[in-house]
Design a protein around this motif. Structure first.
Motif, PDB file in Angstrom:
ATOM      1  N   GLU A  21      -8.527  10.328   4.184  1.00  0.00           N
ATOM      2  CA  GLU A  21      -8.157   8.969   4.368  1.00  0.00           C
ATOM      3  C   GLU A  21      -7.084   8.340   4.997  1.00  0.00           C
ATOM      4  O   GLU A  21      -7.092   7.054   5.423  1.00  0.00           O
ATOM      5  CB  GLU A  21      -8.875   8.238   3.046  1.00  0.00           C
ATOM      6  CG  GLU A  21     -10.294   8.559   2.796  1.00  0.00           C
ATOM      7  CD  GLU A  21     -10.421   9.880   2.021  1.00  0.00           C
ATOM      8  OE1 GLU A  21     -11.643  10.160   1.768  1.00  0.00           O
ATOM      9  OE2 GLU A  21      -9.531  10.196   1.435  1.00  0.00           O
ATOM     10  N   SER A  22      -5.687   8.914   4.600  1.00  0.00           N
ATOM     11  CA  SER A  22      -4.832   8.363   5.037  1.00  0.00           C
ATOM     12  C   SER A  22      -4.314   7.879   6.154  1.00  0.00           C
ATOM     13  O   SER A  22      -3.464   6.798   6.131  1.00  0.00           O
ATOM     14  CB  SER A  22      -3.511   9.358   4.409  1.00  0.00           C
ATOM     15  OG  SER A  22      -3.616  10.414   5.372  1.00  0.00           O
ATOM     16  N   SER A  23      -4.968   8.494   7.281  1.00  0.00           N
ATOM     17  CA  SER A  23      -4.324   7.914   8.649  1.00  0.00           C
ATOM     18  C   SER A  23      -5.016   6.539   8.944  1.00  0.00           C
ATOM     19  O   SER A  23      -4.211   5.849   9.303  1.00  0.00           O
ATOM     20  CB  SER A  23      -4.634   8.882   9.870  1.00  0.00           C
ATOM     21  OG  SER A  23      -6.153   9.181   9.480  1.00  0.00           O
ATOM     22  N   ALA A  24      -6.100   6.375   8.593  1.00  0.00           N
ATOM     23  CA  ALA A  24      -7.117   5.302   8.870  1.00  0.00           C
ATOM     24  C   ALA A  24      -6.364   4.243   7.936  1.00  0.00           C
ATOM     25  O   ALA A  24      -6.069   2.946   8.422  1.00  0.00           O
ATOM     26  CB  ALA A  24      -8.510   5.257   8.677  1.00  0.00           C
ATOM     27  N   PHE A  25      -6.177   4.400   6.725  1.00  0.00           N
ATOM     28  CA  PHE A  25      -5.571   3.550   5.634  1.00  0.00           C
ATOM     29  C   PHE A  25      -4.388   3.078   6.066  1.00  0.00           C
ATOM     30  O   PHE A  25      -3.903   1.742   6.198  1.00  0.00           O
ATOM     31  CB  PHE A  25      -5.480   4.349   4.427  1.00  0.00           C
ATOM     32  CG  PHE A  25      -4.929   3.441   3.409  1.00  0.00           C
ATOM     33  CD1 PHE A  25      -5.303   2.615   2.447  1.00  0.00           C
ATOM     34  CD2 PHE A  25      -3.506   3.748   3.034  1.00  0.00           C
ATOM     35  CE1 PHE A  25      -4.915   1.755   1.462  1.00  0.00           C
ATOM     36  CE2 PHE A  25      -2.716   3.101   2.200  1.00  0.00           C
ATOM     37  CZ  PHE A  25      -3.696   1.976   1.158  1.00  0.00           C
TER      38      PHE A  25
END
Length: 311
Positions: free
Chosen positions: A247-251
């Motif tokens: 999830e971290s890249s979109a977040f």
């Protein structure tokens, strides 16, 4: 790559920035997946005091965090069941205690991206200011002892590049995945003060899949060898990747565009160089999963104390 994403408008006057002129034409902005809306709810009254937002995959974990932070801040109510604000939908769960909002985001980029679109609009409509948002979760480590907490320096894709790509109108748009480095350092300092578990700052690889996308050998399909897997993960380690999640890249990209101060704090449940499956006991895994909550809870409590002392 066809185009580079436009940068956030630094002149944006909104406390939490949105970049969509079409929203001005809406008489009622329906936050469908939250079962909330500007025409049906008084969002400033409900959320205007929010200063910290914590998001995580599991609804159960986010309710647990709400109960934990309520106790830490002395705001617990023995009679309260901490009702789910989004009870009108089964997509996400949302809880609030004082200035802290806790929201689940499901698993993977599509799920968290949908949630963040509506969360950012919610904070904007509620006229929130000076909001810090932190993703707390679990991950697979690379060369780290299980239970180590990783504060993300930068989110990278499966080719180790710091970008989030999305196809919009048939064209690939790349967005930066920078996170707030001062916030990361503050969280690392908090861990040193806690002195309860190992915490490091490092890059986080964000993948589109849990199995083949993360070089696992135990999925329904696998076209590579153990040697291939080890070579790939070694390259990731050389790129200073400490952990892997989804999830971290979109977040990071969406928080940067909206002007939110953001961090990702994930505990590692295993060392992927040594295996693919979780073999630790349930009790051990529960202990590990509490570590990001403890660290972020300590940070929030410290920030609120500092603000109170400054007033």
């Amino acid at each position: 790559m066809d185009s580079k994403d436009d940068k956030p408008d630094v002149s944006c006057s909104s406390p939490v920035c949105v970049h969509n002129p079409h929203l001005d034409a809406l008489t009622d902005d329906i936050l469908y997946h939250f079962s909330l809306g500007t025409g049906t709810h008084n969002l400033p009254a409900m959320f205007g005091d929010v200063k910290f937002v914590c998001v995580g995959g599991s609804p159960w974990r986010m309710k647990s965090f709400t109960e934990y932070i309520a106790a830490e801040l002395g705001m617990e109510d023995p009679k309260s069941e901490y009702p789910n604000i989004c009870a009108g939908t089964d997509r996400y769960a949302m809880y609030k205690v004082g200035p802290v909002l806790s929201v689940s985001h499901g698993m993977g980029i599509p799920s968290i991206a949908i949630m963040l679109h509506e969360l950012i609009k919610l904070l904007h409509h509620a006229r929130c200011t000076d909001v810090t948002i932190i993703r707390i979760g679990t991950s697979g480590g690379i060369g780290l002892e299980p239970g180590t907490v990783v504060v993300t320096k930068q989110s990278v894709d499966a080719t180790f590049l710091p970008k989030f790509e999305q196809v919009i109108l048939g064209k690939t748009v790349a967005r930066d995945t920078d996170l707030d480095q001062s916030l990361a350092e503050e969280l690392l300092q908090c861990s040193k003060e806690l002195n309860q578990f190992e915490t490091v700052i490092g890059n986080t690889m964000c993948t589109l899949d849990f199995y083949e996308g993360q070089a696992r050998l135990d999925g329904a399909f696998c076209s590579y060898t153990e040697k291939d897997k080890q070579e790939y993960l070694s390259k990731a380690k050389d790129a200073r990747v400490c952990n892997i999640e989804m999830e971290s890249s979109a977040f990071a990209a969406m928080c940067k565009m909206s002007g939110l101060r953001a961090a990702v704090v994930c505990v590692t449940l295993l060392d992927r160089l040594k295996g693919d499956q979780l073999t630790s006991s349930h009790e051990v895994l529960v202990n590990y999963q509490q570590r990001p909550q403890i660290l972020v809870g300590y940070y929030i409590k410290k920030q609120l104390k500092a603000k109170a002392a400054g007033n």
